[in-house]
Scaffold this active site. Structure first.
Site, mmCIF file in Angstrom:
data_model
loop_
_atom_site.group_PDB
_atom_site.id
_atom_site.type_symbol
_atom_site.label_atom_id
_atom_site.label_comp_id
_atom_site.label_asym_id
_atom_site.label_seq_id
_atom_site.Cartn_x
_atom_site.Cartn_y
_atom_site.Cartn_z
ATOM 1 N N ARG A 138 6.169 3.692 -0.712
ATOM 2 C CA ARG A 138 4.980 2.849 -0.792
ATOM 3 C C ARG A 138 5.237 1.462 -0.218
ATOM 4 O O ARG A 138 4.343 0.864 0.394
ATOM 5 C CB ARG A 138 4.499 2.760 -2.238
ATOM 6 N N LYS A 240 0.552 -2.984 -2.347
ATOM 7 C CA LYS A 240 0.872 -3.978 -3.374
ATOM 8 C C LYS A 240 1.174 -5.333 -2.733
ATOM 9 O O LYS A 240 2.249 -5.908 -2.925
ATOM 10 C CB LYS A 240 2.046 -3.508 -4.233
ATOM 11 N N GLU A 276 -10.234 0.240 -10.343
ATOM 12 C CA GLU A 276 -9.046 0.157 -11.188
ATOM 13 C C GLU A 276 -9.028 -1.145 -11.963
ATOM 14 O O GLU A 276 -9.888 -2.013 -11.777
ATOM 15 C CB GLU A 276 -7.767 0.308 -10.361
#
EC number: 2.6.1.42
Length: 393
Positions: A138, A240, A276
């Site tokens: 990721r 992120k 989210e």
């Protein structure tokens, strides 16, 4: 081996004779020599300190009172990226502040991403990591989106391992918490105009943690945010990057001031579909069906999220990744959240447009079943049949 003083003397004499060589070049060479000598001494010192500290439990530590606050540990892992885009050999450094140019790309333009993973202690004292390779994958995806070079997955996992081992005395006893490890990749090179940084730094630091929310394992109280949004199509919501989290702060602060645990964001286009929370993914339960918002570019594809999807299917549930309207959310039987920091957290109530709805919680809930399975695998109590666990000691 040439004595250090004699080596420097000969170097200075050679540059005095050579008229084409500049004093600045001499300074750079001497500086590099001094730096490399200091580095060798520092590494030796750190190795000695590491061997002395690694098995000594911190004094005055009450593992039962761990929350999710930074508690500096002993070592930070650091790895620099050369101008060619290759990461140099990383090293452990004593935990402390870092120096940055005021023109660093991470400070001026937010060119930075991070990850979060944990080390757990088994009953026998050995250390376990949970799917660190997925965090490494990721990070590479995020780095590409942010125009940054990235460590290989192997380099990433090795950095996490070294960070955990170096700070092993800070890993809580089994059942008392975990060592949260924060890998960070940032543009540390100086830039003035909008452009990728010329240099990059990868860091990994650690902190012992307990439960993420102040409620502990008690059900969460969520507030649906319909003014601010977390991400938008074509943006960076799926990685992120540090900016994703700072843009949540206004909504999160407002929700917490009203007594809520966290804020739940809706999509930025229709203000209708669930996305989210500020720090974790969300699931809804309706009978034997479990649904979670699809990872379509605006939400983070969490490592815990993907793990729970597999665990749910193993338990016989039908799992769908799809759009979930907020009205459907409010009619669910059960709601829970997942993330590295939060684990699996049940939701007790959600407030939307001043309407508060309560959901099923407790020992017989689906979320409790998944929590027990997940934490069992992570701590070595439940057999890992999927190859998720990396034992490092």
């Amino acid at each position: 081996m040439i004595h250090r003083g004699l080596w420097l003397h000969n170097l200075v004499q050679s540059y005095r004779v050579g008229s084409s060589s500049s004093s600045s070049t001499l300074f750079k060479l001497v500086y590099r020599y001094n730096s490399s000598t200091s580095l060798a001494k520092s590494s030796l010192k750190q190795s000695c300190e590491l061997s002395c500290k690694s098995n000594t439990e911190p004094s005055n530590m009450d593992w039962d009172k761990l929350g999710f606050k930074l508690m500096p540990t002993d070592y930070v892992y650091s790895m620099k990226c050369s101008n060619e885009g290759n990461f140099e050999q990383g090293r452990l450094e004593l935990h402390g502040n870092i120096e940055l140019s005021p023109a660093a790309a991470v400070l001026n333009y937010g060119q930075g991403i991070f990850e979060g993973t944990k080390a757990y202690r088994k009953e026998d004292g050995s250390l376990l990591l949970f799917r660190p390779d997925q965090n490494g994958v990721r990070m590479r995806i995020g780095a590409e989106r942010m125009c940054m070079p990235s460590p290989s997955v192997d380099q990433f996992v090795d950095a996490v391992k070294q960070t955990a081992i170096a700070n092993r005395r800070w890993v809580p006893p089994s059942g008392k918490g975990s060592l949260y490890i924060r890998p960070l990749l940032m543009g540390t090179g100086a830039v003035l105009g909008v452009a990728p940084a010329p240099q990059y730094t990868f860091l990994a630091y650690a902190s012992p943690v307990g439960n993420y929310f102040k409620e502990g394992l008690a059900p969460l109280r969520l507030y649906v945010e319909d003014e601010f949004d977390r991400a938008s199509p074509g943006g960076t919501g799926f990685v992120k990057t540090i900016g994703n989290y700072s843009r949540c702060l206004a909504a999160l602060s407002r929700a917490k001031n009203k007594g809520f645990s966290d804020v739940l964001f809706l999509d930025s286009v229709h203000k209708k579909y669930v996305e989210e929370l500020s720090s974790c993914n969300i699931f809804i339960v309706q009978g034997n069906q479990i649904s979670t918002p699809a990872a379509n570019g605006t939400i983070l594809s969490g490592v815990t999220r993907s793990s729970i999807i597999e665990i749910a299917r193993d338990h016989g549930f039908k799992v769908e990744e799809r759009k979930i309207a907020v009205d459907e959310l409010m009619e669910a039987e059960e709601v829970f959240c997942t993330g590295t920091a939060v684990g699996v957290a049940s939701v007790g109530s959600i407030t939307y447009h001043n309407k508060r709805v309560e959901f099923k919680t407790g020992s017989q809930s689906v979320s409790q079943k998944f929590y027990s399975t997940l934490i069992g695998i992570q701590t070595g109590v439940v057999e890992d049949k999927k190859g998720w666990i990396v034992e490092i000691d």
